[in-house]
Structure formats: C-alpha cells, structure tokens
Motif scaffolding. Sequence first.
Motif: not given
Length: 233
Positions: A178-180, A185-187, A190-192, A229
């Motif tokens: 997930v994005r911080e 949720e990230t694509a 994409e780092e999270g 990711h």
Amino acid sequence: TSGTVAAPKAVAASHRMMLANNDRVAPALGIGPGTRVVSASPYSHLFGIGVLATVLAAGATMVALPPFTPEGMVEAVAKHDAQRLFAAPAHVAAILAAGLPRLADIKALGRTYLGGASVAPELAAAWEAAVPGDGHRTGQLFGMTESMVTLTTPAAWPAARRHGGVGIPESGLEARVVREEDGAETAAGEEGLLQLRGYSVFAGYAGNPAETAAAFDADGWFTTGDLAHRTGE
C-alpha cells in the motif's frame, strides 16, 4: 524485535500461531518426515527458531551446526546429505568467496532458501550454479518475529522469479503493498509498504498498546515497515 533500528518491543506470540505456521509452511518448503535440514541461522531469533520448529513439527531431522564458518556449513551439508538449507545472504556469500572445493561433494541438496536480509538476485543465481545437489534450486523466503514465515518462492518458479523476489503468501495468509500516504493498494511495480494479515500474525506487542495500535489498521492489516512491490505476475 526491532532493537537494532528502534526501541525494542516484546512480541506476544502464541503456541497456536507457531504451530499453525509450522503446518502450513512445511509442505511449501518440501519438509516432511525424514527430510534432513541444515540452518545457518542461529536459534536465537525468528529465522532459526521458525526453521527449527517447522522441522520438528514435520518429523524431519535438523542437523545442528556449531558457530558458523564457511567450511563448517559446507561440511555439514555434504556429510549429512542435507536436502534443505536455510541461510542468510552473508552465509552463502562467504562460502562462495572462500572457493571451497567441498561444494562439489554436496549431492542431496534439493533447495536452498535465503532470507533474513535483502537477497541480490546475482548472489542467489551464483549459489544455485555452484551447488550440484539433487536438482538444486535456490529460492527466497520472508518472515519476521511478528508473523513467522509468511512468503516463500515456489520451487517450480523460473530462476529469475525465485532469485529476484520473496514469493507469495502461504495458505491462509494475505499480503498486500500500500501507499504510505493514503493506504491505497499500489499498482504492479509501484513501491509501497508491505502489509500482512492472517493466522500467524501476532496479536500485539506485550504491554505496549500504543505500538500495537500503530502497527494495525482497522481491518487487521499489520504494517511490517518493509518496502516492497508486486510484479504483476
């Protein structure tokens, strides 16, 4: 846990949490009655404890090591015809750097699992190439004191996926990135933040309700603090 990067916290781990993890993880790692296992990780933290508990619960055999040396680990794997090896990247890097001829004597080893630190794909590939073994394949796993072993790379995966990723959740566990900033949720790619949920995730930090509340969201997802990711595969 986390004593090296933050204030240490006590993880409240139940017997049920560990036993359930043993039952689910052993088949994924190919560990069953009679499997001979070597672990370079000491029994003083989760990696070593988790491997030992899984081996014993599965009726397998743990080959106990003295304090690690490259020569000692290779000797143990070869002498006892170990079929599974668990190690940190630093362990196999030290062995490869030593150029030990006894590596050629390793005949029964089918899988090596690397964990406990970030694994360079090049290192995993070099170790897989250096060990003849019995169809030897190197993979990765991810776990932590708060969740036991939660992600592993299936042995059937192609080498690039086994060497370059930490794998997929065991049965009954969930993982997401997930994005911080907003928790969405990230694509793929994409780092999270890596989050986990399921039977082997701990209930909370003992005597520390503030840290427990900060670690879980309203839906029971535990934020590991690690960045990750998804590949989309």
